[in-house]
Design a protein around this motif. Structure first.
Motif, PDB file in Angstrom:
ATOM      1  N   GLU A  45       0.849  -1.190   0.000  1.00 35.76           N
ATOM      2  CA  GLU A  45       0.000   0.000   0.000  1.00 35.76           C
ATOM      3  C   GLU A  45       0.883   1.237   0.000  1.00 35.76           C
ATOM      4  O   GLU A  45       1.745   1.391   0.867  1.00 35.76           O
ATOM      5  N   TRP A  46       0.652   2.133  -0.957  1.00 35.29           N
ATOM      6  CA  TRP A  46       1.390   3.394  -0.983  1.00 35.29           C
ATOM      7  C   TRP A  46       0.943   4.252   0.204  1.00 35.29           C
ATOM      8  O   TRP A  46      -0.252   4.352   0.506  1.00 35.29           O
ATOM      9  N   VAL A  47       1.920   4.896   0.859  1.00 38.22           N
ATOM     10  CA  VAL A  47       1.639   5.739   2.027  1.00 38.22           C
ATOM     11  C   VAL A  47       1.888   7.217   1.741  1.00 38.22           C
ATOM     12  O   VAL A  47       1.036   8.063   2.016  1.00 38.22           O
ATOM     13  N   SER A  48       3.070   7.546   1.194  1.00 34.33           N
ATOM     14  CA  SER A  48       3.373   8.951   0.957  1.00 34.33           C
ATOM     15  C   SER A  48       4.468   9.087  -0.081  1.00 34.33           C
ATOM     16  O   SER A  48       5.235   8.158  -0.330  1.00 34.33           O
ATOM     17  N   THR A  49       4.529  10.297  -0.665  1.00 37.55           N
ATOM     18  CA  THR A  49       5.555  10.663  -1.638  1.00 37.55           C
ATOM     19  C   THR A  49       6.072  12.049  -1.288  1.00 37.55           C
ATOM     20  O   THR A  49       5.302  12.916  -0.870  1.00 37.55           O
ATOM     21  N   ILE A  50       7.383  12.242  -1.469  1.00 35.23           N
ATOM     22  CA  ILE A  50       7.983  13.548  -1.249  1.00 35.23           C
ATOM     23  C   ILE A  50       8.792  13.916  -2.481  1.00 35.23           C
ATOM     24  O   ILE A  50       9.486  13.073  -3.069  1.00 35.23           O
ATOM     25  N   THR A  57       4.639  17.243  -0.638  1.00 39.66           N
ATOM     26  CA  THR A  57       4.374  15.930  -0.058  1.00 39.66           C
ATOM     27  C   THR A  57       2.918  15.568  -0.321  1.00 39.66           C
ATOM     28  O   THR A  57       2.036  16.436  -0.299  1.00 39.66           O
ATOM     29  N   ILE A  58       2.662  14.321  -0.589  1.00 40.95           N
ATOM     30  CA  ILE A  58       1.299  13.832  -0.760  1.00 40.95           C
ATOM     31  C   ILE A  58       1.149  12.548   0.046  1.00 40.95           C
ATOM     32  O   ILE A  58       2.134  11.821   0.254  1.00 40.95           O
ATOM     33  N   TYR A  59      -0.085  12.320   0.492  1.00 38.92           N
ATOM     34  CA  TYR A  59      -0.332  11.224   1.410  1.00 38.92           C
ATOM     35  C   TYR A  59      -1.579  10.442   1.009  1.00 38.92           C
ATOM     36  O   TYR A  59      -2.531  10.994   0.447  1.00 38.92           O
ATOM     37  N   ALA A  60      -1.578   9.181   1.363  1.00 43.45           N
ATOM     38  CA  ALA A  60      -2.788   8.377   1.215  1.00 43.45           C
ATOM     39  C   ALA A  60      -3.854   8.893   2.180  1.00 43.45           C
ATOM     40  O   ALA A  60      -3.531   9.431   3.252  1.00 43.45           O
TER      41      ALA A  60
END
Length: 114
Positions: A45-50, A57-60
């Motif tokens: 499961e993807w949680v976050s990207t920076i 930053t983006i988040y689930a």
């Protein structure tokens, strides 16, 4: 590419943990970086990207408002601050160079339980 996660452990619901990711073998400062997780018996499961410079930053939906990701390009490090942890956050957490979990480390276990 080498990624090494650390900082996992056992925490009670509502508690906090801070995960770290040490990167080497590539130009860390040029890449978007990600946290992904795998709960027992489930898929990644993807949680976050920076972003490479750390400004975006983006988040689930499942973690937004509770988790914060940051990076230090001078140290080739990325962190995930996890607050208000829930039992459903129990998983093996990985840092990765893609949202799908490609080129990820060995993971660090986070267990949320009373």
């Amino acid at each position: 590419v080498e990624l090494v996660e650390s900082g996992g452990g056992l925490v009670q619901p509502g508690g906090s943990l801070r995960l770290s990711c040490a990167a080497s073998g590539f130009t860390f400062s040029l890449l978007f970086m990600n946290w992904v997780r795998q709960a027992p018996g489930k898929g990644l499961e993807w949680v976050s990207t920076i972003s490479p410079d750390g400004t975006v930053t983006i988040y689930a939906d499942s973690v937004r408002g509770r988790f914060t990701t940051s990076r230090d390009n001078a140290k080739n490090m990325m962190s995930l601050q996890m607050n208000s942890l829930k039992s459903e956050d129990t998983a093996l957490y990985y840092c990765a160079t893609t949202r799908t979990g490609a080129n990820r480390g060995q993971g660090t276990q986070v267990t949320v339980s009373s």
